[in-house]
Scaffold this active site. Structure first.
Site, PDB file in Angstrom:
ATOM      1  N   GLY A 150       0.828  -1.194   0.000  1.00 40.84           N
ATOM      2  CA  GLY A 150       0.000   0.000   0.000  1.00 40.84           C
ATOM      3  C   GLY A 150       0.856   1.234   0.000  1.00 40.84           C
ATOM      4  O   GLY A 150       2.088   1.180  -0.148  1.00 40.84           O
ATOM      5  N   LYS A 199       4.245  -5.734   8.566  1.00 40.49           N
ATOM      6  CA  LYS A 199       4.117  -4.534   7.723  1.00 40.49           C
ATOM      7  C   LYS A 199       5.344  -3.671   7.958  1.00 40.49           C
ATOM      8  O   LYS A 199       5.615  -3.223   9.091  1.00 40.49           O
ATOM      9  CB  LYS A 199       2.846  -3.760   8.050  1.00 40.49           C
ATOM     10  CG  LYS A 199       2.828  -2.361   7.426  1.00 40.49           C
ATOM     11  CD  LYS A 199       1.461  -1.707   7.467  1.00 40.49           C
ATOM     12  CE  LYS A 199       0.713  -2.002   6.210  1.00 40.49           C
ATOM     13  NZ  LYS A 199      -0.531  -1.216   6.079  1.00 40.49           N
ATOM     14  N   VAL A 209       3.489  -5.409   3.099  1.00 38.70           N
ATOM     15  CA  VAL A 209       3.134  -6.453   4.050  1.00 38.70           C
ATOM     16  C   VAL A 209       3.735  -7.771   3.585  1.00 38.70           C
ATOM     17  O   VAL A 209       3.605  -8.149   2.417  1.00 38.70           O
ATOM     18  CB  VAL A 209       1.597  -6.589   4.170  1.00 38.70           C
ATOM     19  CG1 VAL A 209       1.243  -7.658   5.201  1.00 38.70           C
ATOM     20  CG2 VAL A 209       0.976  -5.256   4.564  1.00 38.70           C
ATOM     21  N   GLY A 211       3.327   1.190   3.186  1.00 41.64           N
ATOM     22  CA  GLY A 211       4.297   0.136   3.429  1.00 41.64           C
ATOM     23  C   GLY A 211       3.982  -1.139   2.682  1.00 41.64           C
ATOM     24  O   GLY A 211       3.028  -1.218   1.906  1.00 41.64           O
ATOM     25  N   ASP A 248      -9.987   2.788   8.051  1.00 42.96           N
ATOM     26  CA  ASP A 248      -9.978   2.280   6.668  1.00 42.96           C
ATOM     27  C   ASP A 248     -10.642   0.910   6.597  1.00 42.96           C
ATOM     28  O   ASP A 248     -10.117  -0.007   5.966  1.00 42.96           O
ATOM     29  CB  ASP A 248      -8.552   2.214   6.133  1.00 42.96           C
ATOM     30  CG  ASP A 248      -8.515   2.051   4.610  1.00 42.96           C
ATOM     31  OD1 ASP A 248      -9.536   2.351   3.966  1.00 42.96           O
ATOM     32  OD2 ASP A 248      -7.478   1.629   4.078  1.00 42.96           O
TER      33      ASP A 248
END
Length: 547
Positions: A23, A42, A28, A26, A136
């Site tokens: 994303g 992450k 994952v 960062g 989110d």
């Protein structure tokens, strides 16, 4: 992210196996801890890792997230925001996301949809109890365990960083199609924003479509601000709850704890036939008479009853989407509502409510300029009533969340209203020192000014300053929240709110115009003695200022 993206490398105590997501903040990785157990790591990007303010905020949020313990939340395992680069380790949840599941297998139905609704609400309740906000929630951040229970992932991590970095540059936090309107308006994301995202995620699960469609950010944001999601296909038992969670005003949305209790009591299976789409309705009405629905839809064998005679030509339908006059009348569930009946999903005009509240404040200020003492008493009594009602509303919601609605709930809240009034008065006392300071400052400035400002007028302006701070200062949110509820109950439709806005605006204009040319009436105080006392104070202030 040099040095951490390749399978087989390590970060901290964890051996990175493969990259499973990426994303803006960062990357994952699927990783293994020293015991060989799989975790999700992450790793923040270098641009984020160099922002010390963001890292300090992230460290605080990680500490809060360690207190979140729920079977519906991927819990924090480890974190090191001082490492090079910083990273956060969470429980690894194998399986597909809700987004992948819906796209592969279609929308959720029945028990699966109800378990999703309750599980996501339980996750949000646990997160909010820890004092943090997800920010989110979306279908891509919900995983399904083997037993079908949902698990929320990636909560509060990247978003904690975003909240510091993106606010400074004017960008938006979260995923556009699942944002609450207050975030688009630039306000902070609170727990109610997660509730709005819960409703959007549930609507996607039930329909297979994003609740506000696709396209550009601008078009999606416009639909969100208008408060008109596409809920065609959401089971009828869930519709009222989804609409309430998507309320335009955050204060009108249920809490996450309320969602847990309400979703557990809703029987999604009570709707035996899925509501058809708008296109299906039109095709059915135009092409053929609808079949009779037997008592058990599963026993339907396809037999059609004889078509009823068409209605007489002199009874056409006005603007009917089901065909021209003379065609068969569509079933009652498909008929349009009468034109004067408000749509069930019509959003309340909360923007107009804000103007109405502002007009009331302007009217209170105008009254303060004319009769300071009477205005002060009226404003304090109204604020006390609003705060008391807000406490009662919250207590009512809490009761019904814990044990379901009962007929005596409202009566119990009314009986306890005197105690609520006492607590509301104590809350007002916490705001009063700031209001008193503002009033004293304005009074001293008025006395020191070398203008034609009379002492009664200076007292009136000081009273107006007290009223403004008492209504808008820190701690005044309960009264404003309850006032929004009142507007919503009295003026639920936009047309009604606009009429009220015009009438109240005209009355306030007359009051303010009258107050500007009227000498303040200081009753019940003795105007002469008060003026004499403050005259000495004015002389002393001007003497100190060298005037």
């Amino acid at each position: 992210m040099e040095g951490v993206e390749t399978s087989g490398e390590s970060i901290g105590r964890y051996r990175l196996l493969e990259k499973i997501g990426e994303g803006g903040m960062g990357v994952v990785h699927l990783a293994a801890d020293p015991m060989g157990r799989k975790v999700a790591v992450k790793v923040l990007r270098p641009g984020v890792a160099t922002d010390q303010t963001a890292l300090r905020r992230l460290a605080r949020e990680v500490d809060s997230m360690r207190r979140v313990h729920s079977p519906h939340v991927a819990e924090i395992v480890d974190a090191d925001v001082t490492a090079e680069p910083p990273y956060v380790v969470t429980q690894f949840v194998p399986g597909r996301t809700l987004e992948q599941s819906v796209r592969d297998d279609g929308p959720l139905r029945g028990d699966r949809l109800q378990r999703l609704a309750t599980g996501l609400a339980s996750a949000l309740a646990a997160i909010h109890d820890a004092g943090i906000v997800h920010r989110d929630l979306k279908p891509g951040n919900v995983m399904f365990l083997e037993n079908g229970e949902p698990v929320v992932i990636d909560f509060g991590i990247a978003q904690g960083v975003d909240a510091t970095r993106l606010t400074a540059t004017g960008l938006v936090i979260g995923t556009p199609g699942y944002l609450a309107p207050e975030i688009i308006e630039g306000e902070d994301a609170g727990a109610s924003a997660d509730v709005h995202a819960w409703a959007g995620t549930l609507a996607f699960a039930a329909t297979g479509r994003a609740p506000f469609g696709g396209g550009t950010f601008e078009s999606i944001f416009y639909k969100i601000m208008e408060g008109r999601p596409d809920l065609d296909g959401v089971p009828e038992p869930l519709l009222p709850l989804v609409r309430a969670a998507m309320a335009r005003n955050p204060a009108e949305r249920p809490t996450a704890h309320a969602l847990v209790g309400l979703t557990q009591r809703i029987d999604v299976n009570s709707t035996l036939v899925d509501p058809p789409s708008t296109q299906t309705k039109r095709l059915t009405a135009v092409s053929a008479p609808p079949p009779a629905r037997p008592a058990n839809p599963r026993d339907f064998r396809g037999q059609l009853p004889p078509a009823p005679p068409p209605p007489p030509p002199q009874q056409p339908y006005a603007r009917s989407p089901y065909g021209a006059p003379g065609q068969q009348q569509p079933p009652a569930r498909y008929q349009q509502r009468p034109p004067k009946e408000p749509r069930p999903d019509e959003p309340k005009p909360y923007g107009i409510y804000r103007f109405l509240s502002l007009l009331l404040l302007v009217g209170a200020v105008g009254l303060s300029v004319v009769t300071p003492a009477i205005a002060l008493i009226v404003v304090l009594l109204v604020l006390l009533g609003l705060r008391t009602a807000d406490r009662g509303a919250q207590e009512l919601t809490s009761k019904r969340t814990r044990r379901g609605p009962r007929s005596g709930d409202l009566a119990a809240v009314i009986v306890k209203s005197p105690f609520s009034a006492v607590r509301a008065a104590l809350g007002m006392l916490l705001v009063s020192p700031l209001a008193i300071i503002a009033a004293v400052v304005v009074l001293l400035i008025g006395l020191a000014a070398k203008t034609g400002l009379t002492i009664p007028r200076a007292v009136a302006l000081a009273t107006a300053a007290f009223v403004i701070v008492q209504c808008l200062g820190p701690g005044s949110e309960p009264a404003r929240r309850q006032l929004a509820r009142v507007w919503g109950a009295v003026l639920p439709r936009r047309s009604q709110a606009l009429v009220a806005l015009a009438v109240i605006g005209f009355l306030v204009f007359l009051l303010v115009s009258f107050s500007l040319g009227q000498a303040p009436d200081l009753r019940p105080f003795d105007s002469r003695s008060l003026t004499h006392s403050l005259s000495g104070l004015r002389s002393g202030i001007r003497g100190l200022l060298g005037g």
